[in-house]
Scaffold this motif. Structure first.
Motif, PDB file in Angstrom:
ATOM      1  N   ALA B  11       0.814  -1.229   0.000  1.00 22.23           N
ATOM      2  CA  ALA B  11       0.000   0.000   0.000  1.00 22.23           C
ATOM      3  C   ALA B  11       0.843   1.273   0.000  1.00 22.23           C
ATOM      4  O   ALA B  11       0.317   2.366  -0.182  1.00 22.23           O
ATOM      5  CB  ALA B  11      -0.928   0.003   1.194  1.00 22.23           C
ATOM      6  N   SER B  12       2.138   1.184   0.193  1.00 26.57           N
ATOM      7  CA  SER B  12       2.966   2.394   0.270  1.00 26.57           C
ATOM      8  C   SER B  12       3.200   2.994  -1.119  1.00 26.57           C
ATOM      9  O   SER B  12       3.302   2.276  -2.113  1.00 26.57           O
ATOM     10  CB  SER B  12       4.296   2.085   0.942  1.00 26.57           C
ATOM     11  N   MET B  13       3.280   4.314  -1.126  1.00 27.42           N
ATOM     12  CA  MET B  13       3.457   5.020  -2.396  1.00 27.42           C
ATOM     13  C   MET B  13       4.918   5.431  -2.556  1.00 27.42           C
ATOM     14  O   MET B  13       5.563   5.773  -1.564  1.00 27.42           O
ATOM     15  CB  MET B  13       2.582   6.268  -2.371  1.00 27.42           C
ATOM     16  N   ASP B  14       5.386   5.427  -3.766  1.00 26.74           N
ATOM     17  CA  ASP B  14       6.771   5.833  -3.986  1.00 26.74           C
ATOM     18  C   ASP B  14       6.837   7.366  -4.048  1.00 26.74           C
ATOM     19  O   ASP B  14       6.312   7.979  -4.973  1.00 26.74           O
ATOM     20  CB  ASP B  14       7.276   5.217  -5.294  1.00 26.74           C
ATOM     21  N   VAL B  15       7.432   7.953  -3.036  1.00 28.22           N
ATOM     22  CA  VAL B  15       7.485   9.418  -2.963  1.00 28.22           C
ATOM     23  C   VAL B  15       8.901   9.955  -3.177  1.00 28.22           C
ATOM     24  O   VAL B  15       9.170  11.129  -2.957  1.00 28.22           O
ATOM     25  CB  VAL B  15       6.922   9.937  -1.617  1.00 28.22           C
ATOM     26  N   SER B  16       9.783   9.095  -3.597  1.00 27.29           N
ATOM     27  CA  SER B  16      11.185   9.525  -3.710  1.00 27.29           C
ATOM     28  C   SER B  16      11.402  10.617  -4.760  1.00 27.29           C
ATOM     29  O   SER B  16      12.330  11.411  -4.659  1.00 27.29           O
ATOM     30  CB  SER B  16      12.074   8.330  -4.019  1.00 27.29           C
TER      31      SER B  16
END
Lengths: 132, 146
Positions: B11-16
């Motif tokens: 469920a985590s979003m890639d915010v890099s």
């Protein structure tokens, strides 16, 4: 008992960089005013007797072709009179900045100055400092 | 029978890449922001609410007749005198306008038809710098060379 020496972590925490960057963006968005006369060409008049002024709230420009621009919108001297009348209702103490192309004849620049003067609004005639 | 464990979705979003986008936006704003204050002169014009002065008691109002190639300076009913821009500056400075009331600081500026803005600008800023309040008149004559 031999205690193992702790190795310092080589990873730099960068997770907050994005937050800092967004705070900077918000600052620049609030602090910046876009130039309204960026596409207008006018040769600046020069004088020894001028000084630095506050940033303009409203700017009026007369370009090299003698066209009048109020806040980046082209208008006639008659329209300028009514626009200045509207502006005067709320901002009598905040001066308008006037930039006129230095080669314009009296019949072009005088109606602009008279329209502003008649509205009772203060004006700053902008130009470039003269180099000695 | 071996049961297969159900795979959970991440469920985590890639915010890099967010910080890269933010930095690009900062560069845009740094380049488009102008912090430079413009150069100019605040022009003082006579206000309509100022009561007219009694002409008999009023000091002689200086009149500057601006033409394309010369400046004629007159005071009151006196004879006009041809002067340079520096002389005009010195004459108006000697009036000590900042010490006077606004109604006594008037300088009448008569502008000929063929005066370009550059010349008008220099005259107006000179008068304003000495503390003069500019009252403008448009002159009908061209005012060319003598």
């Amino acid at each position: 008992m031999i205690r193992r020496k702790k190795r310092p972590s080589l990873i730099v925490p960068t997770s907050s960089m994005g937050d800092i960057a967004f705070l900077l963006i918000i600052f620049f968005m609030l602090a910046s005013t876009f130039m309204k006369s960026a596409n207008i060409t006018a040769e600046h008049a020069t004088s020894e007797n001028i000084d630095q002024q506050d940033a303009a709230l409203v700017s009026i420009t007369v370009d090299a072709d003698g066209k009048i621009w109020f806040q980046g919108q082209e208008c006639s001297s008659m329209e300028l009179e009514s626009l200045m009348g509207e502006y005067a209702q709320d901002h009598t103490n905040k001066p308008v900045h006037v930039l006129v192309d230095k080669n314009q004849p009296r019949k072009v620049y005088m109606p602009v100055i008279q329209a502003i003067s008649a509205s009772g609004v203060k004006m700053v005639l902008t130009g470039d400092p003269e180099e000695n | 029978m071996r049961l297969r464990r159900k795979e959970r979705r991440d469920a985590s979003m890639d915010v890099s890449s967010f910080s890269d986008i933010a930095n690009l936006l900062i560069i845009f704003f740094i380049l488009t922001t102008s912090l430079v204050h413009p150069w100019g002169k605040l022009l003082e014009m006579p206000s309509a609410s100022t009561p007219p002065t009694d002409q008999s008691k009023a000091p002689k109002i200086p009149t500057v007749n601006l033409m394309r190639d010369r400046i004629v300076y007159t005071e009151g009913e006196g004879q006009g005198k041809e002067i340079t821009m520096n002389e005009l500056n010195a004459m108006l400075l000697s009036k000590k306008f900042p010490e006077l009331q606004p109604k006594d600081r008037s300088v009448v500026l008569e502008v000929a038809e063929d005066v370009p803005y550059q010349r008008y600008y220099q005259t107006v800023t000179t008068i304003s710098a000495t503390g003069g309040v500019i009252a403008m008149i448009e002159s009908e004559e061209g005012g060319g060379s003598k």
